[in-house]
Design a protein around this motif. Structure first.
Motif, PDB file in Angstrom:
ATOM      1  N   LEU A 143      -5.632 -26.279 -45.269  1.00  0.00           N
ATOM      2  CA  LEU A 143      -6.408 -25.129 -44.794  1.00  0.00           C
ATOM      3  C   LEU A 143      -7.813 -25.554 -44.385  1.00  0.00           C
ATOM      4  N   GLY A 144      -8.374 -26.504 -45.118  1.00  0.00           N
ATOM      5  CA  GLY A 144      -9.683 -27.025 -44.746  1.00  0.00           C
ATOM      6  C   GLY A 144      -9.647 -27.688 -43.387  1.00  0.00           C
ATOM      7  N   LEU A 145      -8.561 -28.422 -43.131  1.00  0.00           N
ATOM      8  CA  LEU A 145      -8.382 -29.089 -41.836  1.00  0.00           C
ATOM      9  C   LEU A 145      -8.223 -28.057 -40.725  1.00  0.00           C
ATOM     10  N   LEU A 146      -7.466 -27.002 -41.026  1.00  0.00           N
ATOM     11  CA  LEU A 146      -7.183 -25.974 -40.022  1.00  0.00           C
ATOM     12  C   LEU A 146      -8.430 -25.147 -39.699  1.00  0.00           C
ATOM     13  N   ALA A 147      -9.170 -24.778 -40.747  1.00  0.00           N
ATOM     14  CA  ALA A 147     -10.363 -23.941 -40.546  1.00  0.00           C
ATOM     15  C   ALA A 147     -11.495 -24.733 -39.903  1.00  0.00           C
ATOM     16  N   GLY A 148     -11.581 -26.029 -40.248  1.00  0.00           N
ATOM     17  CA  GLY A 148     -12.618 -26.876 -39.662  1.00  0.00           C
ATOM     18  C   GLY A 148     -14.002 -26.281 -39.829  1.00  0.00           C
ATOM     19  N   ASN A 149     -14.751 -26.243 -38.726  1.00  0.00           N
ATOM     20  CA  ASN A 149     -16.117 -25.710 -38.757  1.00  0.00           C
ATOM     21  C   ASN A 149     -16.193 -24.278 -38.248  1.00  0.00           C
ATOM     22  N   ASN A 150     -15.030 -23.605 -38.185  1.00  0.00           N
ATOM     23  CA  ASN A 150     -15.026 -22.224 -37.715  1.00  0.00           C
ATOM     24  C   ASN A 150     -15.840 -21.321 -38.645  1.00  0.00           C
ATOM     25  N   LEU A 151     -16.548 -20.391 -38.045  1.00  0.00           N
ATOM     26  CA  LEU A 151     -17.243 -19.383 -38.839  1.00  0.00           C
ATOM     27  C   LEU A 151     -16.211 -18.466 -39.481  1.00  0.00           C
ATOM     28  N   TYR A 152     -16.538 -17.877 -40.618  1.00  0.00           N
ATOM     29  CA  TYR A 152     -15.597 -16.960 -41.253  1.00  0.00           C
ATOM     30  C   TYR A 152     -16.332 -15.701 -41.705  1.00  0.00           C
ATOM     31  N   HIS A 153     -15.556 -14.646 -41.893  1.00  0.00           N
ATOM     32  CA  HIS A 153     -16.083 -13.359 -42.343  1.00  0.00           C
ATOM     33  C   HIS A 153     -15.848 -13.271 -43.841  1.00  0.00           C
ATOM     34  N   ASP A 154     -16.927 -13.075 -44.591  1.00  0.00           N
ATOM     35  CA  ASP A 154     -16.866 -13.212 -46.043  1.00  0.00           C
ATOM     36  C   ASP A 154     -16.835 -11.851 -46.749  1.00  0.00           C
ATOM     37  N   PHE A 155     -15.638 -11.434 -47.188  1.00  0.00           N
ATOM     38  CA  PHE A 155     -15.504 -10.196 -47.936  1.00  0.00           C
ATOM     39  C   PHE A 155     -15.745 -10.412 -49.432  1.00  0.00           C
ATOM     40  N   ALA A 156     -15.990 -11.656 -49.819  1.00  0.00           N
ATOM     41  CA  ALA A 156     -16.205 -11.962 -51.240  1.00  0.00           C
ATOM     42  C   ALA A 156     -17.664 -12.286 -51.540  1.00  0.00           C
ATOM     43  N   GLY A 157     -18.520 -12.152 -50.551  1.00  0.00           N
ATOM     44  CA  GLY A 157     -19.934 -12.479 -50.724  1.00  0.00           C
ATOM     45  C   GLY A 157     -20.787 -11.259 -51.006  1.00  0.00           C
ATOM     46  N   LYS A 158     -22.088 -11.381 -50.735  1.00  0.00           N
ATOM     47  CA  LYS A 158     -23.049 -10.329 -51.057  1.00  0.00           C
ATOM     48  C   LYS A 158     -23.243  -9.326 -49.922  1.00  0.00           C
ATOM     49  N   VAL A 159     -22.749  -9.661 -48.736  1.00  0.00           N
ATOM     50  CA  VAL A 159     -22.906  -8.753 -47.601  1.00  0.00           C
ATOM     51  C   VAL A 159     -22.002  -7.532 -47.815  1.00  0.00           C
ATOM     52  N   HIS A 163     -19.322  -4.602 -47.611  1.00  0.00           N
ATOM     53  CA  HIS A 163     -17.990  -4.621 -47.007  1.00  0.00           C
ATOM     54  C   HIS A 163     -17.999  -4.034 -45.599  1.00  0.00           C
ATOM     55  N   ASP A 164     -18.666  -2.892 -45.414  1.00  0.00           N
ATOM     56  CA  ASP A 164     -18.661  -2.227 -44.109  1.00  0.00           C
ATOM     57  C   ASP A 164     -19.277  -3.102 -43.028  1.00  0.00           C
ATOM     58  N   GLN A 165     -20.322  -3.824 -43.382  1.00  0.00           N
ATOM     59  CA  GLN A 165     -20.973  -4.702 -42.409  1.00  0.00           C
ATOM     60  C   GLN A 165     -20.061  -5.853 -42.011  1.00  0.00           C
ATOM     61  N   VAL A 166     -19.390  -6.451 -43.003  1.00  0.00           N
ATOM     62  CA  VAL A 166     -18.444  -7.532 -42.698  1.00  0.00           C
ATOM     63  C   VAL A 166     -17.292  -6.992 -41.850  1.00  0.00           C
ATOM     64  N   MET A 167     -16.846  -5.776 -42.167  1.00  0.00           N
ATOM     65  CA  MET A 167     -15.760  -5.157 -41.420  1.00  0.00           C
ATOM     66  C   MET A 167     -16.147  -4.939 -39.963  1.00  0.00           C
ATOM     67  N   ASN A 168     -17.351  -4.459 -39.738  1.00  0.00           N
ATOM     68  CA  ASN A 168     -17.831  -4.262 -38.363  1.00  0.00           C
ATOM     69  C   ASN A 168     -17.829  -5.580 -37.590  1.00  0.00           C
TER      70      ASN A 168
END
Length: 315
Positions: A278-294, A296-301
């Motif tokens: 999965l690390g190889l597949l994701a590489g340096n792609n940005l991701y949306h973090d539903f487990a962080g401090k941002v 939920h609604d903002q990440v969803m948008n």
């Protein structure tokens, strides 16, 4: 005593307008959308004054006025727009014309924040009507979404989402996705996934998720999964340790890669770092973090904007 409580007291300093101005610009960056009601206690005058500051700053040379830059004030407006009562105040005081001016004449960062303000407004039913009726604004947004004319991908993706939310997308279909959004996840993460799927479907986006669509296949699990990937416009990968350890998830993600499907990565486990395949597949792609401090609604948008942007890249 909380900082917010202390600052709120300074709002009573009517004889010290400079102090009130600093407080008015500081408070919106510290409070959440519910606490923002404290700024409407003065018959909306404080909110209108903040918008007036924005206009004054924008009209000044170098877009800086009394020590504040237009970027700083736009960030204040963006935070305030998350409050429904304040959205109405802004709309009743010509914020749309202000946004049009920035989208047409601002630099990249100014335009980006102005578009995010518009996105917040577009999640309100009353705002949608006014935005859609503003033909000049719709025209500006459509121009931004034309890649040959504009190259700022983040601004483009937000503009695509705004057009979709107000029902002004040039795509004649109810959903802006031809094909479907494939949800690739592990059942251990189903709570977050179900919440995301529900929101996507509420936005009339066509979603394929195994709990709803696997039974529609031919009975062969792997064949049904393969066809779901083949017919996907975008594959959303929900990353976690459980996902990494699942053979079925690995099959879906790697097959999507082989077919060169657009993939969007989402993190659903706190402090998780993708490794191994999965690390190889994701590489340096940005991701949306539903487990962080941002929130939920903002990440969803942001996720919806990314999905719509990827669609725009495919057609």
């Amino acid at each position: 005593m909380k900082v917010i409580d202390v600052l709120q007291k300074f709002l009573t300093f009517q004889k010290h307008p400079d102090v009130r101005k600093v407080v008015l610009l500081a408070l919106p960056l510290l409070i959440d959308k519910t606490d923002a009601d404290i700024l409407t206690a003065n018959d909306s005058k404080d909110i209108i004054n903040i918008l007036k500051m924005a206009h004054e700053t924008w009209e000044c040379k170098n877009h800086t006025h009394e020590g504040f830059s237009i970027i700083e004030i736009l960030k204040v407006l963006h935070n305030l727009c998350k409050n429904e009562k304040i959205r109405v105040i802004f709309l009743n005081n010509n914020i749309l014309d202000f946004i049009i001016d920035i989208l047409q004449n601002g630099v990249s960062e100014q335009k980006a924040i102005a578009a995010l303000i518009l996105l917040e407004l577009a999640f309100n039913p009353e705002s949608i009507v006014k935005i859609k009726e503003n033909k000049k604004l719709v025209e500006v947004l459509r121009k931004i979404t034309t890649k040959k004319e504009y190259e700022d991908n983040s601004l483009m993706s937000v503009s695509i989402q705004v057009l979709y939310l107000i029902g002004a997308s040039e795509n004649p279909e109810d959903s802006p996705i031809k094909g479907h959004i494939m949800i690739s996840y592990c059942h251990a993460d189903k709570d977050t996934v179900e919440k995301v799927v529900k929101t996507l479907q509420e936005k009339k986006l066509t979603v394929w998720v195994d709990t709803q669509d696997m039974a529609k296949g031919n009975g062969d699990i792997y064949d049904t999964m393969a066809k779901a990937v083949q017919n996907a416009q975008v594959v959303v990968v929900f990353m976690s340790e459980a996902y990494t350890n699942s053979e079925n998830c690995k099959f879906e993600a790697e097959y999507a890669t082989r077919l060169k499907k657009k993939k969007i990565f989402v993190k659903v486990q706190e402090k998780f770092v993708p490794t191994d395949w999965l690390g190889l597949l994701a590489g340096n792609n940005l991701y949306h973090d539903f487990a962080g401090k941002v929130p939920h609604d903002q990440v969803m948008n942001n996720l919806i904007a990314a999905i719509l942007y990827e669609y725009n890249q495919v057609i």
